[in-house]
Design a protein around this motif. Structure first.
Motif, PDB file in Angstrom:
ATOM      1  N   LYS A  66     -43.409   9.685  -0.381  1.00 58.59           N
ATOM      2  CA  LYS A  66     -42.368  10.575  -0.897  1.00 58.59           C
ATOM      3  C   LYS A  66     -41.789  11.451   0.215  1.00 58.59           C
ATOM      4  CE  LYS A  66     -44.387  12.394  -4.464  1.00 58.59           C
ATOM      5  NZ  LYS A  66     -44.779  13.287  -5.582  1.00 58.59           N
ATOM      6  N   ALA A  67     -42.657  11.860   1.156  1.00 60.15           N
ATOM      7  CA  ALA A  67     -42.201  12.694   2.272  1.00 60.15           C
ATOM      8  C   ALA A  67     -41.179  11.935   3.118  1.00 60.15           C
ATOM      9  CB  ALA A  67     -43.394  13.119   3.130  1.00 60.15           C
ATOM     10  N   VAL A  68     -41.437  10.637   3.326  1.00 59.23           N
ATOM     11  CA  VAL A  68     -40.491   9.809   4.081  1.00 59.23           C
ATOM     12  C   VAL A  68     -39.184   9.692   3.304  1.00 59.23           C
ATOM     13  CG1 VAL A  68     -40.161   7.621   5.280  1.00 59.23           C
ATOM     14  CG2 VAL A  68     -42.468   8.533   4.982  1.00 59.23           C
ATOM     15  N   GLY A  69     -39.309   9.533   1.979  1.00 60.89           N
ATOM     16  CA  GLY A  69     -38.127   9.450   1.131  1.00 60.89           C
ATOM     17  C   GLY A  69     -37.300  10.725   1.190  1.00 60.89           C
ATOM     18  N   LEU A  70     -37.993  11.873   1.208  1.00 66.09           N
ATOM     19  CA  LEU A  70     -37.290  13.159   1.276  1.00 66.09           C
ATOM     20  C   LEU A  70     -36.590  13.301   2.629  1.00 66.09           C
ATOM     21  CD1 LEU A  70     -36.861  15.746  -0.439  1.00 66.09           C
ATOM     22  CD2 LEU A  70     -38.646  16.807   0.932  1.00 66.09           C
ATOM     23  N   ALA A  71     -37.242  12.827   3.689  1.00 68.43           N
ATOM     24  CA  ALA A  71     -36.620  12.856   5.021  1.00 68.43           C
ATOM     25  C   ALA A  71     -35.346  12.012   5.012  1.00 68.43           C
ATOM     26  CB  ALA A  71     -37.601  12.347   6.067  1.00 68.43           C
ATOM     27  N   ALA A  72     -35.400  10.865   4.338  1.00 66.83           N
ATOM     28  CA  ALA A  72     -34.219  10.006   4.225  1.00 66.83           C
ATOM     29  C   ALA A  72     -33.102  10.733   3.484  1.00 66.83           C
ATOM     30  CB  ALA A  72     -34.579   8.713   3.502  1.00 66.83           C
ATOM     31  N   ALA A  73     -33.483  11.474   2.434  1.00 67.82           N
ATOM     32  CA  ALA A  73     -32.494  12.252   1.683  1.00 67.82           C
ATOM     33  C   ALA A  73     -31.872  13.316   2.581  1.00 67.82           C
ATOM     34  CB  ALA A  73     -33.143  12.892   0.464  1.00 67.82           C
ATOM     35  N   ALA A  74     -32.687  13.953   3.423  1.00 71.61           N
ATOM     36  CA  ALA A  74     -32.192  14.985   4.337  1.00 71.61           C
ATOM     37  C   ALA A  74     -31.185  14.389   5.324  1.00 71.61           C
ATOM     38  CB  ALA A  74     -33.361  15.628   5.084  1.00 71.61           C
ATOM     39  N   VAL A  75     -31.512  13.221   5.861  1.00 66.19           N
ATOM     40  CA  VAL A  75     -30.590  12.549   6.787  1.00 66.19           C
ATOM     41  C   VAL A  75     -29.282  12.224   6.058  1.00 66.19           C
ATOM     42  CG1 VAL A  75     -30.193  10.457   8.142  1.00 66.19           C
ATOM     43  CG2 VAL A  75     -32.421  11.616   8.241  1.00 66.19           C
ATOM     44  N   ALA A  76     -29.407  11.711   4.832  1.00 70.68           N
ATOM     45  CA  ALA A  76     -28.225  11.372   4.040  1.00 70.68           C
ATOM     46  C   ALA A  76     -27.355  12.608   3.804  1.00 70.68           C
ATOM     47  CB  ALA A  76     -28.636  10.750   2.713  1.00 70.68           C
ATOM     48  N   LEU A  77     -28.017  13.752   3.570  1.00 72.02           N
ATOM     49  CA  LEU A  77     -27.279  15.001   3.350  1.00 72.02           C
ATOM     50  C   LEU A  77     -26.525  15.412   4.608  1.00 72.02           C
ATOM     51  CD1 LEU A  77     -29.834  17.055   1.233  1.00 72.02           C
ATOM     52  CD2 LEU A  77     -27.484  16.513   0.575  1.00 72.02           C
ATOM     53  N   LEU A  78     -27.170  15.241   5.769  1.00 75.63           N
ATOM     54  CA  LEU A  78     -26.522  15.585   7.040  1.00 75.63           C
ATOM     55  C   LEU A  78     -25.299  14.704   7.276  1.00 75.63           C
ATOM     56  CD1 LEU A  78     -29.604  16.192   9.382  1.00 75.63           C
ATOM     57  CD2 LEU A  78     -27.996  17.889   8.498  1.00 75.63           C
ATOM     58  N   LEU A  79     -25.375  13.458   6.784  1.00 73.09           N
ATOM     59  CA  LEU A  79     -24.247  12.525   6.937  1.00 73.09           C
ATOM     60  C   LEU A  79     -23.164  12.786   5.900  1.00 73.09           C
ATOM     61  CD1 LEU A  79     -26.239   9.223   7.633  1.00 73.09           C
ATOM     62  CD2 LEU A  79     -25.042  10.670   9.274  1.00 73.09           C
TER      63      LEU A  79
ATOM     64  N   PHE B 187     -33.507  18.216  -5.888  1.00 72.66           N
ATOM     65  CA  PHE B 187     -33.628  19.643  -5.568  1.00 72.66           C
ATOM     66  C   PHE B 187     -33.142  19.930  -4.148  1.00 72.66           C
ATOM     67  CE2 PHE B 187     -36.966  19.775  -9.011  1.00 72.66           C
ATOM     68  CZ  PHE B 187     -36.205  20.549  -9.857  1.00 72.66           C
ATOM     69  N   LEU B 188     -33.453  19.025  -3.213  1.00 74.70           N
ATOM     70  CA  LEU B 188     -33.022  19.218  -1.821  1.00 74.70           C
ATOM     71  C   LEU B 188     -31.499  19.186  -1.720  1.00 74.70           C
ATOM     72  CD1 LEU B 188     -34.081  19.534   1.126  1.00 74.70           C
ATOM     73  CD2 LEU B 188     -33.756  17.072   1.369  1.00 74.70           C
ATOM     74  N   ALA B 189     -30.891  18.246  -2.457  1.00 74.64           N
ATOM     75  CA  ALA B 189     -29.433  18.131  -2.410  1.00 74.64           C
ATOM     76  C   ALA B 189     -28.762  19.368  -3.008  1.00 74.64           C
ATOM     77  CB  ALA B 189     -28.987  16.874  -3.159  1.00 74.64           C
ATOM     78  N   LEU B 190     -29.407  19.973  -4.004  1.00 70.96           N
ATOM     79  CA  LEU B 190     -28.860  21.189  -4.602  1.00 70.96           C
ATOM     80  C   LEU B 190     -29.049  22.380  -3.672  1.00 70.96           C
ATOM     81  CD1 LEU B 190     -30.171  20.744  -8.237  1.00 70.96           C
ATOM     82  CD2 LEU B 190     -27.795  20.633  -7.486  1.00 70.96           C
ATOM     83  N   LEU B 191     -30.161  22.366  -2.957  1.00 67.99           N
ATOM     84  CA  LEU B 191     -30.506  23.484  -2.078  1.00 67.99           C
ATOM     85  C   LEU B 191     -29.636  23.502  -0.826  1.00 67.99           C
ATOM     86  CD1 LEU B 191     -32.540  25.789  -1.325  1.00 67.99           C
ATOM     87  CD2 LEU B 191     -33.948  24.004  -0.281  1.00 67.99           C
ATOM     88  N   ALA B 192     -29.347  22.317  -0.286  1.00 70.54           N
ATOM     89  CA  ALA B 192     -28.706  22.204   1.031  1.00 70.54           C
ATOM     90  C   ALA B 192     -27.471  23.098   1.211  1.00 70.54           C
ATOM     91  CB  ALA B 192     -28.373  20.742   1.321  1.00 70.54           C
TER      92      ALA B 192
END
Lengths: 102, 251
Positions: A66-79, B187-192
């Motif tokens: 899940k941590a790797v998945g969340l990191a992927a989400a973070a990268v996606a958000l940056l993009l 939650f992360l997408a909402l927080l960002a």
């Protein structure tokens, strides 16, 4: 029966706090400190929820796919990709890591 | 007119880079639908989790219809699956739901709803509707964002809850499909978009430390509430620093 009691208590109490927030008089928010705190509270709660849902299993801290998945989400958000793609990235990467690591 | 928490370009789709004035209604609707659909679909994960925890399809659907705040629902079925008594389980869910009262505090000012509408709007006061509303500039945008997010999310969340509960057995191991990662990603997408300034980042960091650090020692749901203390802690710290700077300038 116990499950229905839990559902009823949860439904009533959760609705009550939602309504309470909307019914508090606007004047209560006029003080700058209260305003600032109310503005920052969602940040704190969402951050804690993100961390707990990603790094906890019940009351135990875990570091897994899940941590790797969340990191992927973070990268996606940056993009700056659309919301749905962010979620899909987390789900697909998490599933992929689990499939690879067995 | 309150200043929105989120910066002006906090649209979840990453459009609108710093335009002035209200955003077009269509842009607000698009953002709201983006959140409503994405999160609404994750009701599937809840339906699967709930049915997998031993609740019936009817009980699972009742939760999504009547409680309608995801974290509390997940917390409740988790606690019930763990054999907790109904009141302890409900208390955990309630603690998680208390944050919605603070969202309501913000929204009541932002949306300026008539008193008669508030009991109905209250059911939709959740993380997602708050985040979308706060990301808008004017009252009109906030109202559209709240309504479209609330409606699309409520309808989809309940439909997918039903589908998930019914299909739980057919799917088998939901974790193998990575569906448990949808929650934190949402939650992360909402927080960002809410963490742009140093102070917001500090609040988020302290909240994560409190939320994770206290998880093993406090009852379920309580650490998230305690993490709210990150706000006074950071504001107090900022106050001390400001005092020290003032004193330094006096010398």
């Amino acid at each position: 029966m116990n499950v229905w009691i839990a559902i009823a208590v949860t439904a009533v109490s959760c609705y009550a706090v939602k309504l309470a927030g909307l019914l508090v008089p606007v004047g209560a928010l006029e003080r700058p400190l209260v305003k600032r705190m109310a503005a920052l509270l969602p940040v704190a709660l969402l951050a804690a929820l993100t961390a707990q849902q990603a790094f906890a299993d019940g009351r135990t801290l875990v570091l897994d796919a899940k941590a790797v998945g969340l990191a992927a989400a973070a990268v996606a958000l940056l993009l700056r990709v659309p919301f749905l793609v962010v979620i899909a990235a987390a789900v697909v990467v998490t599933a992929g890591v689990r499939a690879l690591t067995g | 007119m309150p200043s929105p928490v989120a910066p002006p370009d906090a649209s979840v789709e990453g459009t609108d880079a710093g335009a002035v004035g209200d955003r077009p209604d269509s842009a607000v609707v698009r953002d709201a639908l983006g959140v409503g659909i994405a999160v609404g679909l994750s009701g599937f994960a809840f339906g699967v989790t709930s049915a997998g925890s031993g609740l019936t399809v009817l009980q699972t659907c009742a939760l999504s219809l009547l409680v309608f705040t995801g974290a509390s629902q997940f917390a409740l079925v988790g606690a019930l699956a763990g054999g907790g008594n109904p009141f302890t389980a409900a208390a955990g869910a309630f603690f998680l739901g208390v944050r919605n009262a603070f969202y309501g505090l913000r929204l009541s000012q932002l949306l300026a709803l008539p008193r008669a509408v508030r009991p109905f709007a209250a059911h939709w006061v959740i993380d997602e509707t708050t985040a979308v509303s706060l990301a808008q500039r004017g009252r009109r945008g906030a109202r559209i964002g709240f309504t479209v997010t609330g409606l699309s999310l409520y309808v989809l969340w309940n439909l997918t809850t039903l589908l998930g509960a019914v299909g739980a057995e057919a799917i088998g191991d939901t974790d193998a499909w990575g569906l448990d990662a949808a929650g934190p990603a949402v939650f992360l997408a909402l927080l960002a978009p809410m963490v742009r300034t140093a102070r917001e980042r500090a609040v988020a960091a302290v909240a994560v430390l409190l939320g994770l650090g206290l998880l093993p020692v406090l009852p379920a749901g309580v650490p998230v509430l305690v993490a709210g203390l990150a706000v006074p802690i950071v504001l107090y710290g900022a106050g001390l620093r400001a005092q020290r700077t003032t004193r330094g300038n006096d010398r």
